[in-house]
Scaffold this motif. Structure first.
Motif, PDB file in Angstrom:
ATOM      1  N   MET A   1     -26.142  -3.542   9.929  1.00 44.22           N
ATOM      2  CA  MET A   1     -27.610  -3.495   9.944  1.00 44.22           C
ATOM      3  C   MET A   1     -28.132  -4.309  11.118  1.00 44.22           C
ATOM      4  N   LYS A   2     -29.396  -4.079  11.453  1.00 44.31           N
ATOM      5  CA  LYS A   2     -30.070  -4.937  12.429  1.00 44.31           C
ATOM      6  C   LYS A   2     -30.381  -6.256  11.724  1.00 44.31           C
ATOM      7  N   PRO A   3     -30.297  -7.381  12.462  1.00 45.91           N
ATOM      8  CA  PRO A   3     -30.566  -8.683  11.827  1.00 45.91           C
ATOM      9  C   PRO A   3     -31.931  -8.756  11.124  1.00 45.91           C
ATOM     10  N   GLY A   4     -32.944  -8.217  11.754  1.00 49.27           N
ATOM     11  CA  GLY A   4     -34.284  -8.243  11.144  1.00 49.27           C
ATOM     12  C   GLY A   4     -34.343  -7.444   9.852  1.00 49.27           C
ATOM     13  N   ASP A   5     -33.657  -6.299   9.832  1.00 47.38           N
ATOM     14  CA  ASP A   5     -33.624  -5.474   8.623  1.00 47.38           C
ATOM     15  C   ASP A   5     -32.855  -6.179   7.505  1.00 47.38           C
ATOM     16  N   TYR A   6     -31.761  -6.832   7.887  1.00 50.38           N
ATOM     17  CA  TYR A   6     -30.976  -7.562   6.897  1.00 50.38           C
ATOM     18  C   TYR A   6     -31.821  -8.686   6.281  1.00 50.38           C
ATOM     19  N   THR A   7     -32.484  -9.467   7.132  1.00 54.64           N
ATOM     20  CA  THR A   7     -33.308 -10.580   6.653  1.00 54.64           C
ATOM     21  C   THR A   7     -34.417 -10.080   5.744  1.00 54.64           C
ATOM     22  N   LYS A   8     -35.050  -8.986   6.133  1.00 51.28           N
ATOM     23  CA  LYS A   8     -36.136  -8.421   5.322  1.00 51.28           C
ATOM     24  C   LYS A   8     -35.611  -8.014   3.940  1.00 51.28           C
ATOM     25  N   LYS A   9     -34.467  -7.363   3.903  1.00 53.33           N
ATOM     26  CA  LYS A   9     -33.880  -6.935   2.634  1.00 53.33           C
ATOM     27  C   LYS A   9     -33.496  -8.142   1.783  1.00 53.33           C
ATOM     28  N   ARG A  10     -32.883  -9.149   2.420  1.00 55.90           N
ATOM     29  CA  ARG A  10     -32.460 -10.349   1.689  1.00 55.90           C
ATOM     30  C   ARG A  10     -33.662 -11.079   1.089  1.00 55.90           C
ATOM     31  N   THR A  11     -34.716 -11.248   1.889  1.00 55.83           N
ATOM     32  CA  THR A  11     -35.879 -11.976   1.384  1.00 55.83           C
ATOM     33  C   THR A  11     -36.579 -11.201   0.268  1.00 55.83           C
ATOM     34  N   LYS A  12     -36.548  -9.894   0.337  1.00 55.77           N
ATOM     35  CA  LYS A  12     -37.149  -9.078  -0.721  1.00 55.77           C
ATOM     36  C   LYS A  12     -36.376  -9.256  -2.029  1.00 55.77           C
ATOM     37  N   ILE A  13     -35.054  -9.218  -1.938  1.00 54.40           N
ATOM     38  CA  ILE A  13     -34.212  -9.416  -3.130  1.00 54.40           C
ATOM     39  C   ILE A  13     -34.385 -10.840  -3.662  1.00 54.40           C
TER      40      ILE A  13
END
Length: 133
Positions: free
Chosen positions: A76-88
């Motif tokens: 994944m792109k780092p920004g997409d990963y961070t967004k998904k992690r923070t949402k979870i």
């Protein structure tokens, strides 16, 4: 962001960042109690979200992987990963808050405040006796 929400997020981050270390020393009472809270909250999440967080936080070194490293591992792109992690983690934080609120209510209901004056008086007498020793 309200103060209660900030404390809640900080407590969750503390639990997640120490997840692997607490798991290793599960016999220690603080770790056991903390892991119990964390696992109760994690049970509210779907399996794929629990696994997503476990991959980041349950490393053998005891230190979570960075978002950049995890993004690369997940393709994944780092920004997409961070967004998904923070949402979870946001959902997990809400679950943790429900658990903490229930624990506080149970504690509040178990404390008898019908005679606070008498309790304080007994405490002062005991404190006075202790000071004389």
């Amino acid at each position: 962001v309200m103060l209660g929400e900030l404390i809640q997020v900080r407590e969750l981050k503390f639990l997640l960042n120490r997840w692997a270390l607490m798991q290793r020393d599960i016999e220690e009472p603080f770790n056991r109690k903390s892991l119990k809270k964390l696992y109760k909250a994690l049970n509210y999440l779907p399996d794929d979200e629990r696994l997503f967080l476990a991959k980041k936080y349950l490393d053998n070194s005891g230190k979570p992987f960075s978002d950049n490293v995890m993004a690369e591992k997940e393709g994944m792109k780092p920004g997409d990963y961070t967004k998904k992690r923070t949402k979870i983690e946001g959902r997990l934080s809400d679950c943790l808050q429900l658990i903490l609120d229930a624990e506080r209510k149970t504690l509040r209901d178990s404390v008898d405040l019908s005679e606070p004056y008498e309790s304080m008086k007994r405490f002062r007498i005991a404190l006075g006796n202790w000071r004389r020793i």
